[in-house]
Design an enzyme around this catalytic site. Structure first.
Site, short mmCIF file in Angstrom:
data_model
loop_
_atom_site.label_atom_id
_atom_site.label_comp_id
_atom_site.label_asym_id
_atom_site.label_seq_id
_atom_site.Cartn_x
_atom_site.Cartn_y
_atom_site.Cartn_z
N ARG A 87 -47.26 -23.27 18.82
CA ARG A 87 -47.27 -21.88 19.29
C ARG A 87 -48.56 -21.16 18.87
NH1 ARG A 87 -45.59 -20.99 23.27
NH2 ARG A 87 -45.35 -18.75 22.99
N ASP B 32 -54.52 -32.83 18.04
CA ASP B 32 -53.06 -32.94 17.91
C ASP B 32 -52.65 -34.36 18.25
OD1 ASP B 32 -50.17 -32.75 18.21
OD2 ASP B 32 -50.46 -30.58 18.21
N ARG C 175 -54.11 -38.30 13.12
CA ARG C 175 -53.05 -37.87 12.20
C ARG C 175 -53.63 -37.41 10.87
NH1 ARG C 175 -47.43 -39.80 12.95
NH2 ARG C 175 -47.26 -40.54 15.08
N CYS D 18 -47.15 -13.83 9.67
CA CYS D 18 -47.10 -12.76 10.66
C CYS D 18 -46.42 -11.53 10.07
CB CYS D 18 -46.39 -13.22 11.92
SG CYS D 18 -44.77 -13.96 11.64
N THR E 129 -38.24 -19.13 15.90
CA THR E 129 -39.48 -19.90 15.81
C THR E 129 -39.16 -21.39 15.99
OG1 THR E 129 -39.32 -20.10 13.41
CG2 THR E 129 -40.59 -18.24 14.27
#
Length: 340
Positions: free
Chosen positions: A16, A38, A85, A157, A187
């Site tokens: 996200r 990723d 990784r 956040c 989340t």
């Protein structure tokens, strides 16, 4: 700085926050996204996940295409894609990524995050609280950043929502003590149906149809970015079935007596002054979806708060826990680059 004069960044972890940091970066003139890593997402799937977003909508700024298995095209701009990784193996040096956003949620301490430096990055910004990396909240303590610090945390956040509000109140009226509750959207760590969650049993219950009490270190973390409030704030969270946007409820005892109107005026003044773009102020009859895509860290809801007395008050502030936070990650990088 790259030859273009832009700050070159890489992103590790295309979840996200990783994807939204990419969206923010790609809409700014002072940042150049040069690489994404990723190991769990193929390049064509990366393109799809970036393009379509259930909360923030379809990407409208330019075409997103797969050039080849190791390159994404955002309009004419090519971005290298890696699948390592081990962060030490990501060729950040080769693509010129000076600043790396560490948004996997895995490499959140200095030792683990330092792997990016070995891979050729100059600085790392962790998009989560860290047990040992210094935490910075833009608008609150980013001026304390020193250029020789290579690994920093952008806090959480919720800390980014709470800290600017707490700073204004403490500077103007003094906070004796306070309790925070965040009513927080779901989340990625939560479950769609009841499932195993060994560390947090309640957290394993279905996210879509429960109000789930949860712990948060956000209030205590304010004491790290505002030492004057160390030991004076703590709090908890309720996870609720909304996809994005959360709201902080801060209840504080004040040192100096103040009417609710005086508190509102102080917050409004800061929202138009030193904290413009970070702290917002509204007197409208708003609800959570009104803040989807709001890039500010904290938007004070003047109508929702209430005072019991001139020394005891409840303050309410909204935040897009995805977009606002991702915007601050980029702001912190820009601030760090300016101090070099």
């Amino acid at each position: 700085m790259g030859s273009t004069g832009k700050i070159k960044i890489g992103i590790n972890g295309f979840g996200r926050i990783g994807r939204l940091v990419a969206r923010v970066a790609l809409t700014r003139d002072d940042i150049e996204l040069v690489g994404v890593n990723d190991p769990f997402i193929s390049t064509d799937y990366m393109s799809y996940m970036f393009k379509y977003d259930s909360v923030h909508g379809k990407w409208k700024h330019h075409e997103v295409n797969v050039k080849d298995s190791k390159t994404l095209l955002f309009g004419e701009k090519s971005v290298a894609v890696f699948g390592c990784r081990n962060p030490e193996e990501i060729p950040w040096g080769e693509v010129g990524a000076e600043y790396v956003v560490e948004s996997t949620g895995v490499f959140t301490d200095k030792e683990k995050a330092s792997a990016h430096l070995k891979a050729g990055a100059k600085k790392v910004v962790i998009s989560a609280p860290s047990k040992d990396a210094p935490m910075f909240v833009v608008g609150v303590n980013e001026h304390q950043y020193k250029s020789d610090v290579n690994i920093v945390s952008n806090a959480s956040c919720t800390t980014n929502c709470l800290a600017p509000l707490a700073k204004v109140i403490n500077d103007k009226f003094g906070i004796v003590e306070g309790l925070m509750t965040t009513v927080h959207s779901i989340t990625a760590t939560q479950k769609t149906v009841d499932g195993p969650s060994n560390k947090d049993w309640r957290g394993g219950r279905g996210a879509g149809f429960n109000i789930i009490p949860s712990s948060t270190g956000a209030a205590k973390a304010v004491g790290k970015v505002l030492p004057a409030l160390n030991g004076k704030l703590t709090g908890m969270a309720f996870r609720v079935p909304t996809p994005d946007v959360s709201v902080v409820d801060l209840t504080v005892r004040l040192e100096k007596s103040a009417t609710y109107d005086e508190i509102k005026a102080a917050i409004k003044a800061e929202s138009e002054g030193n904290l413009k773009g970070i702290l917002g102020y509204t007197e409208d009859a708003v609800v959570s979806t009104d803040f989807i895509g709001d890039s500010r860290s904290s938007i004070f809801d003047a109508q929702a708060g209430i005072a019991l007395s001139d020394n005891f008050v409840k303050l309410v502030s909204w935040y897009d826990n995805e977009w606002g936070y991702s915007s601050r990650v980029v702001d912190l990088i820009v601030h760090m680059a300016a101090t070099q």
